[in-house]
Design an enzyme around this catalytic site. Structure first.
Site, short mmCIF file in Angstrom:
data_model
loop_
_atom_site.label_atom_id
_atom_site.label_comp_id
_atom_site.label_asym_id
_atom_site.label_seq_id
_atom_site.Cartn_x
_atom_site.Cartn_y
_atom_site.Cartn_z
N ASP A 14 -54.55 -1.58 -8.22
CA ASP A 14 -53.69 -0.81 -7.30
C ASP A 14 -54.16 -0.89 -5.85
OD1 ASP A 14 -52.27 0.24 -9.61
OD2 ASP A 14 -53.99 1.56 -9.89
N LYS A 17 -52.39 -5.61 -3.58
CA LYS A 17 -52.40 -7.08 -3.59
C LYS A 17 -51.02 -7.66 -3.29
CE LYS A 17 -54.18 -6.85 -7.71
NZ LYS A 17 -54.59 -5.43 -7.74
N GLY A 41 -48.58 -4.12 -11.47
CA GLY A 41 -47.48 -3.58 -10.68
C GLY A 41 -47.75 -3.83 -9.21
N HIS A 42 -47.26 -4.94 -8.68
CA HIS A 42 -47.51 -5.32 -7.29
C HIS A 42 -46.29 -4.95 -6.45
CE1 HIS A 42 -50.73 -8.50 -8.54
NE2 HIS A 42 -51.00 -7.27 -8.96
N GLN A 231 -54.67 -6.47 -11.58
CA GLN A 231 -55.71 -5.46 -11.87
C GLN A 231 -56.81 -5.55 -10.80
OE1 GLN A 231 -54.68 -7.42 -14.98
NE2 GLN A 231 -53.05 -5.93 -14.87
N GLY A 309 -46.25 5.17 -13.53
CA GLY A 309 -45.88 6.42 -12.87
C GLY A 309 -46.95 7.49 -12.98
#
Length: 425
Positions: A14, A17, A41-42, A231, A309
């Site tokens: 997080d 990136k 999740g980018h 990651q 989330g």
């Protein structure tokens, strides 16, 4: 001979990136993902629009850039189809710019069911998995039982699928779970499996390539290539806070096996970190804050997982951990994200050492995965002003403090979510 550059997260994921890849992409011809899967999740924001990419490299929003999902990535066809369709509806047609490596492994619906069953049996030792089937898929890969993208075009694909599915069902039953009524993303298993096979058919319109040849030939032809990590280094399966880690090699070494390139072909290594620290899920986090300051970091930074989330755990910057990650990957250029989150802090703290077994240390011992490491802090005056294209003097002091500790220059400072809110130093 051109060399491939790498961009990595240096904390617990997080770090931002996606935004940095998007900022760098105009200088590259090809962007590749080399490990991880839809647990990533980018996030990229520009012109009031927000895109969250999971399997797809973050270069897809730059016209003319070719994007490769490498062999080290694992793919859920249903999730990937939804991601591609979402981009198509936003005006990005990927049929000419997205390549998928034949050797990339597939996440089966039963991998996801097995992931959920495994997590439930762990109790207090649960990893905090995203329940996307990541661990079981990598387990099958290592055990030489997995299905790969190239298998989709083979005549015996369905036979191989059914064989692996039955093996998973037996494992799930052995854990004490019944498949009847089992839900995946709110759907019963049979409905999800149907969507999965629709995803398989959908992907056939995209280019399956032998990724190792594709990348090496591109470098030979003078193309500029960027490898995008998912990651963060402290979640690396070998060097992270095991067992509270992801299932792949997140550090620079993972690029070689995740794309099929030699170590001698690696050029720059960009390391991304936040001006503070966050973590999602279970596991050690020495600088975690449980007070109002931690909550303020969470709210100011909108620290909620892009994939799950879930609220992220927040704390001060951990310099021994950052220096450790820099060492593991040979980072050449640092990029600091979300410095604006602490714009209104009177003071900020950074951990410069730990107290462990009554002694002070700057190293992460093996037992750091399970034992309490008490951080030793240095307090620094906050900059207490907005960053708007120019770095305030007191923020510059904070930056130089980090550079002196870690021994690598910070070349890029981000001060907001938009692709334009950056300062190059």
């Amino acid at each position: 001979m051109n060399k491939l550059d790498i961009l990595l997260g240096l904390q617990w994921g997080d770090e931002g990136k996606g935004k940095v890849v998007d900022a760098l992409t105009p200088d590259y011809d090809i962007v590749c993902r080399f490990q991880g899967g839809p647990n990533a999740g980018h996030t990229i924001e520009f012109e009031g629009k927000k895109f969250v990419l999971h399997n797809i490299p973050s270069g897809v929003l730059t016209p003319g850039c070719v994007n490769l999902i490498g062999n080290g990535v694992i793919i859920d066809p249903h999730i990937l189809k939804g991601e591609i369709e979402g981009l198509r509806e936003a005006g990005f047609d990927l049929r000419q710019t997205l390549m998928i490596a034949n050797r990339a492994h597939l996440i089966l619906p039963t991998h996801r069911a097995l992931d959920a069953a495994n997590e439930k049996t762990l109790g207090k030792m649960k990893v905090g998995t995203t329940l996307k089937g990541i661990g079981p898929t990598y387990t099958d890969k290592t055990a030489r039982k997995g299905l790969r993208v190239g298998d989709i075009q083979m005549d015996d694909f369905r036979e191989k699928y059914d064989h692996l599915k039955q093996a998973h069902l037996q494992q799930i039953a052995a854990l004490g779970f019944e498949m009847q009524g089992f839900l995946l993303d709110g759907l019963d298993f049979d409905a999800y499996e149907k969507l999965w096979f629709e995803g398989i058919e959908y992907l056939k319109q995209y280019q399956f390539v032998d990724g190792e040849y594709f990348i090496n030939m591109a470098l030979d032809d003078g193309k500029k290539v960027l490898a995008e990590g998912a990651q963060g280094s402290m979640l690396d399966v070998d060097f992270g806070s095991y067992p509270f880690v992801t299932s792949s090699n997140v550090i620079a070494a993972g690029v070689c096996s995740g794309l099929g390139i030699a170590p001698s072909r690696v050029g720059k290594v960009y390391g991304i970190f936040k001006a503070y620290c966050t973590r999602v899920g279970t596991g050690p986090f020495p600088t975690e804050l449980f007070d109002a300051t931690g909550e303020k970091l969470r709210q100011n930074g909108h620290e909620f997982g892009a994939t799950t989330g879930r609220p992220r755990r927040c704390g001060w910057l951990d310099l021994p951990a950052l220096k450790y990650a820099v060492m593991l990957s040979g980072v050449t250029d640092l990029m600091m994200m979300k410095s604006d989150v602490m714009d209104d802090f009177e003071t900020v703290k950074v951990a410069t050492a730990y107290r462990y077994n009554g002694q002070e240390t700057k190293h992460l011992p093996f037992a750091a995965c399970t034992e309490t490491m008490e951080p030793i802090y240095t307090e620094i005056a906050g900059w207490q002003q907005k960053i708007d294209g120019k770095i305030p003097q007191r923020l510059e002091y904070y930056i130089k403090f980090i550079e002196n500790y870690v021994g690598v220059p910070i070349k890029f400072v981000s001060y907001g979510p938009d692709r334009t809110q950056n300062v190059w130093r």
